[in-house]
Design an enzyme around this catalytic site. Structure first.
Site, PDB file in Angstrom:
ATOM      1  N   LYS A  40       0.837  -1.200   0.000  1.00  0.00           N
ATOM      2  CA  LYS A  40       0.000   0.000   0.000  1.00  0.00           C
ATOM      3  C   LYS A  40       0.875   1.254   0.000  1.00  0.00           C
ATOM      4  O   LYS A  40       2.075   1.193   0.268  1.00  0.00           O
ATOM      5  CB  LYS A  40      -0.920  -0.002   1.224  1.00  0.00           C
ATOM      6  N   ARG A 134     -10.160   1.329  14.890  1.00  0.00           N
ATOM      7  CA  ARG A 134     -10.380   1.971  13.589  1.00  0.00           C
ATOM      8  C   ARG A 134     -11.574   1.323  12.885  1.00  0.00           C
ATOM      9  O   ARG A 134     -12.691   1.834  12.926  1.00  0.00           O
ATOM     10  CB  ARG A 134      -9.118   1.876  12.722  1.00  0.00           C
ATOM     11  N   TYR A 263      14.068  31.555   2.316  1.00  0.00           N
ATOM     12  CA  TYR A 263      12.941  32.377   2.762  1.00  0.00           C
ATOM     13  C   TYR A 263      13.086  32.795   4.222  1.00  0.00           C
ATOM     14  O   TYR A 263      13.497  32.016   5.078  1.00  0.00           O
ATOM     15  CB  TYR A 263      11.634  31.603   2.598  1.00  0.00           C
ATOM     16  N   MET A 310      10.115  24.791  -1.750  1.00  0.00           N
ATOM     17  CA  MET A 310       9.268  23.834  -2.446  1.00  0.00           C
ATOM     18  C   MET A 310      10.084  22.884  -3.321  1.00  0.00           C
ATOM     19  O   MET A 310       9.827  21.677  -3.356  1.00  0.00           O
ATOM     20  CB  MET A 310       8.226  24.553  -3.294  1.00  0.00           C
TER      21      MET A 310
END
Length: 368
Positions: A40, A134, A263, A310
């Site tokens: 998965k 769950r 940044y 990014m």
């Protein structure tokens, strides 16, 4: 998502490591217990199709996925006759799609089975919530009612029953034992034992081999990663990590005292120093929290400075390097290693998340 084949950032997956992890696990299993490869989430970031092929070559008898789409991707890739179980919830309206493709589905609600109109036989695995909280039925009454409903429909087959342990990756076993006892109570309440009874994830299969039942679901440890750091020294064999993450320096420059990078100008040089820009960022899964962590350059640690962007990340170099020099983010270089566990510890998370975050923008290259 577009894969960046024309950018010097890549993941290497060592197929030999996956095969070795599977073989070592199989060697400790009873002969009548199958190993299902859990692929998965793009095989935990390792690449679902290639990992499935490798696992099958190594002797895996089937596959577990989280969603129907992953199962269909395996069928489309040529795994036509292999056992595939969807562990997560599937929409009722997609039951026929699963049935036509001979994909086994997890069921945990009585109402899901009501008024199904099937065009092909559907194989069901009943999920028991023994304490994970769950998905799953929780009582013997629910189990018997679902068994009765399935028995009345000749298009339904109760192929399996299973549960998932919440604390199998811990050395303290009292909660694990409670879950196992609850599951066994529900299992014995059924009139007929399904073909597959399965409870063991990687941690349970490694530490509790006595509860293998008919199959184990081999996930994180197939990729050479420990289910938790707590049990790392208690494992029955050494796990071989399969994933390494590399990039190259695309720009190298010398900073003067007072120069800032990235940044927010959160990093400012206090002396003359060499830095390099790497073509990888949080859009690839190298999240902003990696700032302050380190990579390997020529076997030496190089810290990540400033904010991760990014698409780009900046590192401080121990000395001047040439543009194009290789950088190891996860893996081994000149005898030194950065592991997914190292990254997870720094990020205050688990190794599962570290590899799952690495998305398909980074190409995978398969070796050995």
């Amino acid at each position: 998502m577009v894969t960046g084949w024309h950018r010097p950032t890549w993941i290497e997956i060592d197929r030999a490591a996956i095969r070795e992890n599977i073989k070592n696990e199989q060697n400790k299993l009873p002969e009548n217990v199958d190993l299902w490869a859990v692929v998965k989430a793009n095989a935990y970031g390792h690449g679902i199709i290639e990992v499935a092929r490798t696992a099958k070559e190594a002797g895996a008898k089937g596959f577990c996925v989280a969603i129907l789409d992953e199962a269909l991707a395996l069928r489309e890739a040529g795994f036509q006759d292999d056992f595939i179980l969807v562990l997560g919830a599937t929409r009722k309206e997609d039951a026929n799609l699963a049935a036509k493709n001979h994909i086994s589905l997890t069921v945990f609600r009585e109402d899901w089975l009501e008024e199904l109109t099937l065009e092909a036989p559907l194989r069901i695995h009943l999920k028991v919530d023994s304490g994970m909280g769950r998905l799953g039925i929780r009582t013997t009454d629910e189990a018997r009612r679902i068994e009765t409903t399935i028995a009345k429909d000749n298009q339904l087959q109760l192929e399996g029953i299973y549960t998932h342990f919440a604390t199998a990756d811990q050395l303290e076993t009292s909660y694990f034992e409670q879950q196992l006892a609850k599951f066994q109570t529900i299992l014995t309440s059924l009139k007929n034992r399904p073909t597959y009874v399965h409870t063991a994830n990687s941690a349970a299969s490694l530490l509790q081999p006595q509860i293998g039942f008919d199959a184990i679901r081999f996930g994180i440890s197939m990729y050479g990663l420990t289910p938790s750091t707590e049990i790392k020294t208690s494992l029955p064999f050494e796990l071989k990590p399969a994933l390494a993450l590399y990039t190259e320096m695309v720009h190298v420059k010398e900073l003067a005292p007072g120069d800032s990078v990235s940044y927010g100008a959160t990093y400012t040089a206090t002396e003359r120093e060499w830095v390099a820009t790497l073509p990888i960022g949080y859009a690839d899964g190298l999240i902003r929290h990696y700032s302050g962590f380190h990579v390997l350059v020529d076997g030496e640690l190089a810290p990540i400075i400033g904010r991760v962007c990014m698409d780009q990340t900046i590192i401080k170099l121990p000395r001047e390097f040439q543009t194009g020099s290789k950088v190891t983010i996860i893996g081994t270089d000149h005898g030194n290693t950065i592991t997914a566990d190292d990254a997870a510890h720094y990020l205050d998370t688990i190794n599962y998340e570290v590899t799952c975050l690495l998305n398909e923008r980074i190409p995978r290259k398969y070796i050995h």
